[in-house]
Design a protein around this motif. Structure first.
Motif, short mmCIF file in Angstrom:
data_model
loop_
_atom_site.label_atom_id
_atom_site.label_comp_id
_atom_site.label_asym_id
_atom_site.label_seq_id
_atom_site.Cartn_x
_atom_site.Cartn_y
_atom_site.Cartn_z
N ARG A 1 0.86 -1.18 0.00
CA ARG A 1 0.00 0.00 0.00
C ARG A 1 0.90 1.23 0.00
NH1 ARG A 1 -2.77 -3.54 -0.92
NH2 ARG A 1 -4.79 -4.16 -0.04
N ARG A 2 0.65 2.13 -0.95
CA ARG A 2 1.38 3.39 -1.01
C ARG A 2 0.43 4.51 -0.65
NH1 ARG A 2 4.87 2.59 -6.64
NH2 ARG A 2 5.95 0.70 -5.97
N PHE A 3 0.92 5.44 0.14
CA PHE A 3 0.08 6.54 0.60
C PHE A 3 0.13 7.69 -0.41
CE2 PHE A 3 1.58 4.44 4.54
CZ PHE A 3 0.35 3.97 4.96
N ARG B 1 -1.36 1.19 10.48
CA ARG B 1 -1.99 -0.06 10.90
C ARG B 1 -3.19 -0.41 10.02
NH1 ARG B 1 -0.31 -1.74 16.10
NH2 ARG B 1 -2.25 -2.86 16.44
N ARG B 2 -3.92 0.61 9.59
CA ARG B 2 -5.05 0.36 8.69
C ARG B 2 -4.55 -0.25 7.38
NH1 ARG B 2 -10.36 2.27 7.67
NH2 ARG B 2 -10.81 2.48 5.45
N ALA B 3 -3.43 0.27 6.87
CA ALA B 3 -2.85 -0.27 5.64
C ALA B 3 -2.40 -1.72 5.86
CB ALA B 3 -1.67 0.58 5.19
N LEU B 4 -1.83 -2.00 7.01
CA LEU B 4 -1.40 -3.37 7.29
C LEU B 4 -2.59 -4.31 7.38
CD1 LEU B 4 1.42 -2.80 9.96
CD2 LEU B 4 1.69 -3.40 7.55
N ARG B 5 -3.68 -3.85 7.97
CA ARG B 5 -4.87 -4.70 8.04
C ARG B 5 -5.40 -5.01 6.65
NH1 ARG B 5 -9.12 -6.15 11.57
NH2 ARG B 5 -10.13 -7.88 10.47
N SER B 6 -5.42 -3.98 5.80
CA SER B 6 -5.88 -4.18 4.42
C SER B 6 -4.98 -5.17 3.68
CB SER B 6 -5.91 -2.83 3.69
OG SER B 6 -6.21 -3.00 2.33
N ALA C 1 -17.05 -7.60 -1.90
CA ALA C 1 -18.36 -7.98 -1.36
C ALA C 1 -18.38 -7.96 0.16
CB ALA C 1 -18.76 -9.36 -1.88
N VAL C 2 -17.29 -8.39 0.78
CA VAL C 2 -17.19 -8.44 2.23
C VAL C 2 -15.86 -7.82 2.65
CG1 VAL C 2 -17.19 -9.88 4.29
CG2 VAL C 2 -18.55 -10.55 2.30
N VAL C 3 -15.90 -6.82 3.52
CA VAL C 3 -14.67 -6.22 4.05
C VAL C 3 -14.82 -6.10 5.56
CG1 VAL C 3 -14.15 -4.94 1.93
CG2 VAL C 3 -15.54 -3.87 3.72
N PRO C 4 -13.72 -6.14 6.32
CA PRO C 4 -13.80 -5.95 7.75
C PRO C 4 -14.38 -4.57 8.08
CG PRO C 4 -11.64 -6.79 7.13
CD PRO C 4 -12.35 -6.43 5.87
N GLY C 5 -15.08 -4.48 9.21
CA GLY C 5 -15.69 -3.21 9.59
C GLY C 5 -14.66 -2.10 9.73
N SER C 6 -13.43 -2.43 10.19
CA SER C 6 -12.42 -1.41 10.38
C SER C 6 -11.91 -0.82 9.07
CB SER C 6 -11.22 -2.00 11.16
OG SER C 6 -10.66 -3.08 10.44
N LEU C 7 -12.19 -1.51 7.94
CA LEU C 7 -11.75 -1.01 6.64
C LEU C 7 -12.88 -0.44 5.81
CD1 LEU C 7 -9.31 -3.89 5.61
CD2 LEU C 7 -8.75 -1.69 6.66
N ALA C 8 -14.10 -0.53 6.33
CA ALA C 8 -15.24 -0.01 5.58
C ALA C 8 -15.16 1.51 5.47
CB ALA C 8 -16.55 -0.41 6.26
#
Length: 324
Positions: free
Chosen positions: A186-188, A199-204, A316-323
């Protein structure tokens, strides 16, 4: 000079052509180590004799072939070992080749003013410690006595730091690495200082890796996290998982632990990538039975989400923290 660090300038959404670009490199030299998502190391010692060209000439040949076959440019670093080639590749302007001559004096001149954090294995925490002793550049580290470096960072790390500051790197180029690893990045849009954004990028990333591993019925044994900074330096650190897995929460947990160990605080981060290594068939992997009903429920939900993504698409399905 015998090592090329090649970064393919892939347009967004064209990552699927990377295997073809790697095949072009393998037509020149069989010793190609893929560095997903867009780079490779190429050992061209045998190719120099075969083509009658030096490493810089082979870099030009590879650039012409990549442009001719795929319309993709290359940024290439040329040096006598992987570390210097990677550093040259980071310093080179997009679409150009930067050569570090193999003579010790030339390598010393190239490294002299590079910040300590530009050396392989030197993360922000180690760089801060070195700076406290006035060792803020590769040149100053190279001039320091080995015993001093070992007192500051430890015996083994001090010896490796001593060698790298002098342009020495004993790591080989490992061919066929792509078959044993899988990576995502992931590049910002601009330099990201907020750890929550990291951390959000790592979760994704770990969600993406986990889904890809499960889709191919594979598991991984370890993760390597690479953080790229605003000054073009980077830090890579890896750890082994407690057991081979493709379970996204387990991958995320380890990625967070590696990230926390770097002590980045307010570092200016340009991008993060995670590489899953030691891939193997999922059916051959042993899984420790858990008495935790929450863990079993999470794995059932993950399997259901995978089925939904297979039918309706990856979003179709993503974790709530990434929505969004």
């Amino acid at each position: 000079m015998s090592i090329l660090h090649v970064r393919f300038l892939l347009p967004p959404g064209h990552e699927a052509v990377l295997p073809g670009l790697l095949a072009l490199a393998e037509d020149i030299s069989p010793v190609v180590q893929a560095l997903p998502p867009d780079a490779a190391l190429v050992d061209v010692r045998g190719a120099e004799r075969y083509f009658g060209l030096d490493a810089e000439g082979i870099a030009r040949l590879l650039r012409v072939r990549a442009l001719g076959h795929y319309g993709v440019g290359c940024t290439i670093g040329v040096a006598g070992n992987p570390m210097l080639a990677r550093m040259a590749g980071r310093e080179a302007a997009p679409g150009t080749t930067l050569v570090v001559p193999e003579e010790p004096a030339a390598a010393a001149e190239f490294l002299a003013d590079r910040p300590a954090g530009a050396l392989d294995g030197v993360g922000p925490a180690t760089a801060r410690t070195l700076c406290q002793y006035g060792l803020d550049s590769a040149g100053r580290i190279a001039a320091a006595p080995l015993s001093t470096l070992q007192r500051i960072v430890g015996a083994r790390a001090g010896r490796e730091l001593h060698e790298r500051a002098r342009g020495m790197d004993r790591t080989p180029v490992v061919p066929d690495a792509a078959a044993r690893s899988m990576a995502a990045e992931r590049r910002f849009d601009r330099d990201e200082l907020d750890p929550a954004g990291h951390r959000r990028a790592l979760r994704s990333i770990t969600e993406e890796l986990g889904a890809a591993l499960r889709g191919e019925r594979q598991v991984c044994r370890s993760l390597t996290l690479t953080v790229r900074y605003a000054d073009r330096s980077s830090t890579s650190r890896g750890r082994t998982l407690p057991e081979p897995t493709a379970h996204s929460p387990a991958l995320a947990e380890l990625a967070y632990r590696i990230y926390d160990s770097l002590g980045l605080q307010r570092a200016r981060v340009r991008g993060v990538s995670v590489r899953a290594e030691g891939l193997g068939p999922a059916e051959r992997a042993a899984h420790q039975l858990s008495l935790d009903p929450a863990d079993e429920k999470a794995r059932r939900l993950e399997a259901a989400a995978d089925r939904a993504r297979a039918r309706f698409g990856p979003g179709a399905v993503v974790p709530g923290s990434l929505a969004a």
